[in-house]
Write a protein that holds these residues in place. Structure first.
Motif, short mmCIF file in Angstrom:
data_model
loop_
_atom_site.label_atom_id
_atom_site.label_comp_id
_atom_site.label_asym_id
_atom_site.label_seq_id
_atom_site.Cartn_x
_atom_site.Cartn_y
_atom_site.Cartn_z
N GLY A 96 0.81 -1.21 0.00
CA GLY A 96 0.00 0.00 0.00
C GLY A 96 0.84 1.26 0.00
N ARG A 97 1.93 1.25 0.75
CA ARG A 97 2.83 2.41 0.78
C ARG A 97 3.55 2.56 -0.56
NH1 ARG A 97 5.41 1.47 6.86
NH2 ARG A 97 3.69 2.45 8.02
N ILE A 137 -1.58 2.43 6.13
CA ILE A 137 -1.46 2.89 4.73
C ILE A 137 -2.11 4.26 4.59
CG2 ILE A 137 -2.12 2.38 2.36
CD1 ILE A 137 -1.99 -0.63 3.13
#
Length: 304
Positions: A96-97, A137
């Motif tokens: 997600g990052r 996130i």
């Protein structure tokens, strides 16, 4: 005719978002690890442009996002149907990052992130690990200063279409039989993503918990049974059995039986009047999916 990049395009939410965006006239660039896979080819046949990239490869994500107006980001959730074998909470947060970093580097003007209901309550209570992953996130996206929308759906009605919740002629979960659980049709995530992209002035900077219906597991089983004209009684799996798969899984069910998502169904419907409740979803697509799964099970049982 702006382009929206859909990360996780061949997954449950990604397919729904891609379909809705294409129907609304957007150009869609669908991210896939394997453009030759049947699911990817189906997206191409529907009108999406395929782009090869992986969530563990930021450079590939940046290349895929270059020139796009918006990006929809979703990652697998540990323990949910279709999650890759060996996939961990650390993998989900890293992926997600990475997607957020790529969107930032590519100059994407609107990121819509598929989070999870309850993520906004991180400061007030202990959350299940999968919700914490989504919140981490979200926090990374916020730190980057990305123009973003956080969609926080509850559990999906589609969880009741296969072996995740259907076992041996029953609906079986660790939910307490008479404690209401919130559910949502995944197609409505697609509708909300398209709504957010089409109205950036209203949706950038917004985080919204989303739910389509609230029913007890016993009611869910009764509605499913009526829709397919076949009895599927509800069976509650002991929490001790879930704990054998991991303490975090057991806590997630305990949390849902105690605090739960607590999204506002009426507010969700006010935002999207076409929101499906369970019976509408069953009539449109759910009953056919469930009946197909059960028929395949019956055939397999006869062939043994």
């Amino acid at each position: 005719m702006k382009t929206i990049v859909v990360v996780g395009a061949t997954g449950l939410q990604g397919r729904a978002v891609t379909a809705q965006l294409l129907a609304d006239g957007w150009q869609v660039r669908a991210i896939t690890r394997n453009p030759d896979a049947p699911a990817a080819r189906a997206l191409a046949q529907a009108g999406a442009e395929l782009a090869r990239a992986e969530m563990d490869d930021v450079a590939s994500l940046i290349g895929a996002a270059e020139g796009a107006y918006g990006l929809f980001s979703v990652q697998p959730t540990v323990g949910s149907p279709g999650t890759p074998a060996g996939f961990s909470a650390q993998d989900e947060v890293r992926w997600g990052r990475n997607v957020a970093d790529a969107a930032h580097a590519a100059g994407v003007r609107h990121l819509v992130y598929a989070s999870l209901a309850g993520a906004g309550r991180h400061n007030t209570e202990k959350l299940p690990q999968n919700t914490i992953n989504k919140w981490r996130i979200e926090q990374h996206i916020t730190r980057l200063g990305l123009p973003a929308t956080f969609l926080r759906p509850v559990s999906f009605m589609e969880n009741y279409t296969g072996a995740y919740h259907l076992h041996d002629g029953t609906v079986a979960t660790a939910f307490s039989a008479d404690v209401p659980q919130q559910i949502m049709a995944v197609d409505d995530v697609g509708a909300f993503a398209a709504l957010a992209f089409s109205r950036p002035d209203e949706w950038i900077g917004r985080a919204v918990d989303l739910a389509g219906d609230e029913l007890t597991p016993r009611q869910i089983a009764a509605d499913i049974s009526a829709s397919i004209d076949r009895p599927l009684p509800y069976i509650q799996i002991p929490i001790e059995a879930i704990a054998q798969a991991g303490a975090e899984f057991a806590y997630a069910y305990t949390w849902l039986n105690d605090r739960g998502y607590r999204a506002d169904v009426a507010f969700t419907r006010a935002l999207h009047p076409g929101l499906m409740d369970l019976r509408t979803w069953l009539q449109r697509t759910g009953a056919a999916q469930i009946a197909g799964f059960l028929a395949a099970q019956d055939t397999a049982e006869q062939d043994r």
